[in-house]
Scaffold this motif. Structure first.
Motif, short mmCIF file in Angstrom:
data_model
loop_
_atom_site.label_atom_id
_atom_site.label_comp_id
_atom_site.label_asym_id
_atom_site.label_seq_id
_atom_site.Cartn_x
_atom_site.Cartn_y
_atom_site.Cartn_z
N MET A 1 0.83 -1.19 0.00
CA MET A 1 0.00 0.00 0.00
C MET A 1 0.88 1.27 0.00
O MET A 1 0.67 2.16 -0.79
CB MET A 1 -0.92 -0.05 1.21
N ARG A 2 1.85 1.32 0.92
CA ARG A 2 2.74 2.48 0.97
C ARG A 2 3.50 2.61 -0.34
O ARG A 2 3.66 3.70 -0.86
CB ARG A 2 3.71 2.36 2.14
N HIS A 3 3.96 1.49 -0.88
CA HIS A 3 4.69 1.47 -2.13
C HIS A 3 3.87 2.17 -3.22
O HIS A 3 4.36 3.05 -3.93
CB HIS A 3 5.01 0.03 -2.53
N ASP A 4 2.61 1.76 -3.39
CA ASP A 4 1.77 2.33 -4.44
C ASP A 4 1.48 3.80 -4.20
O ASP A 4 1.38 4.58 -5.15
CB ASP A 4 0.48 1.53 -4.58
N PHE B 1 14.61 7.14 -18.35
CA PHE B 1 14.94 7.16 -16.93
C PHE B 1 14.06 6.13 -16.25
O PHE B 1 12.83 6.21 -16.30
CB PHE B 1 14.70 8.55 -16.36
N LEU B 2 14.68 5.13 -15.64
CA LEU B 2 13.98 4.04 -14.97
C LEU B 2 14.08 4.23 -13.47
O LEU B 2 15.16 4.50 -12.95
CB LEU B 2 14.60 2.69 -15.33
N ILE B 3 12.96 4.06 -12.79
CA ILE B 3 12.95 4.14 -11.33
C ILE B 3 12.31 2.87 -10.80
O ILE B 3 11.22 2.48 -11.22
CB ILE B 3 12.15 5.36 -10.84
N GLU B 4 13.01 2.23 -9.89
CA GLU B 4 12.47 1.05 -9.20
C GLU B 4 12.39 1.41 -7.73
O GLU B 4 13.39 1.66 -7.07
CB GLU B 4 13.37 -0.16 -9.42
N LEU B 5 11.18 1.47 -7.23
CA LEU B 5 10.91 1.88 -5.85
C LEU B 5 10.78 0.66 -4.95
O LEU B 5 10.12 -0.32 -5.31
CB LEU B 5 9.61 2.69 -5.80
N THR B 6 11.41 0.73 -3.80
CA THR B 6 11.27 -0.30 -2.77
C THR B 6 10.99 0.41 -1.46
O THR B 6 11.55 1.47 -1.18
CB THR B 6 12.57 -1.12 -2.64
N VAL B 7 10.11 -0.18 -0.65
CA VAL B 7 9.78 0.38 0.66
C VAL B 7 10.11 -0.69 1.72
O VAL B 7 9.22 -1.35 2.24
CB VAL B 7 8.30 0.83 0.73
N PRO B 8 11.41 -0.84 2.01
CA PRO B 8 11.82 -1.87 2.97
C PRO B 8 11.86 -1.33 4.40
O PRO B 8 11.78 -0.12 4.62
CB PRO B 8 13.24 -2.20 2.50
N LEU B 9 12.01 -2.25 5.34
CA LEU B 9 12.33 -1.82 6.70
C LEU B 9 13.70 -1.16 6.65
O LEU B 9 14.56 -1.55 5.86
CB LEU B 9 12.35 -3.01 7.65
#
Length: 144
Positions: free
Chosen positions: A1-4, A63-71
């Motif tokens: 959810m936070r990622h999106d 321009f490519l962006i890969e998002l991660t929301v880790p601890l």
């Protein structure tokens, strides 16, 4: 959810209109017109789906962006995993004659953004030619 939520915010920052604006492709559920990938098929058929792609056809720049929301303790390993995952795609796009920028962006699950990613987000707002207060970006990402 936070990622999106973060991805939706970033995609809106990147959108705009005009001759120098990029085409923006985003891997979000409500963007069903993108069926297979976020990489435009006319550039390179690929099954990989970077979260956000900005493409300037006239400049041959992507321009490519890969998002991660880790601890927060997992930020470094998440970054390396994403860089390694997309290294082949970046190479293939360069082989097609494109200028390629890749950003593995990590926003900690409690809102932490590394100094490197803060710098990259500033660059993103300049590249997209959108007049957005950087303070607003940082605060928005924190609250997502």
């Amino acid at each position: 959810m936070r990622h999106d939520s973060v991805l939706f915010f970033l995609s809106n920052v990147c959108k705009g209109s005009g001759d120098n604006m990029p085409r923006v492709y985003v891997d979000l559920p409500d963007h069903s017109w993108q069926t297979v990938t976020t990489i435009p098929q006319e550039i390179l058929p690929s099954s990989q789906r970077p979260d956000l792609v900005m493409f300037w056809p006239n400049l041959k720049k992507i321009f490519l962006i890969e998002l991660t929301v880790p601890l927060e303790p997992n930020i470094v390993s998440a970054h390396m995993r994403k860089v390694n995952k997309y290294a082949g795609l970046v190479s293939d796009l360069k082989d097609k004659g494109l200028t390629v920028d890749f950003l593995a962006l990590e926003v900690g699950s409690r809102g932490y953004i590394s100094p490197e990613n803060l710098k990259a987000l500033k660059q993103l707002t300049k590249m997209s030619h959108i007049n957005v207060s950087f303070k607003n970006i940082r605060c928005s990402l924190y609250f997502f």
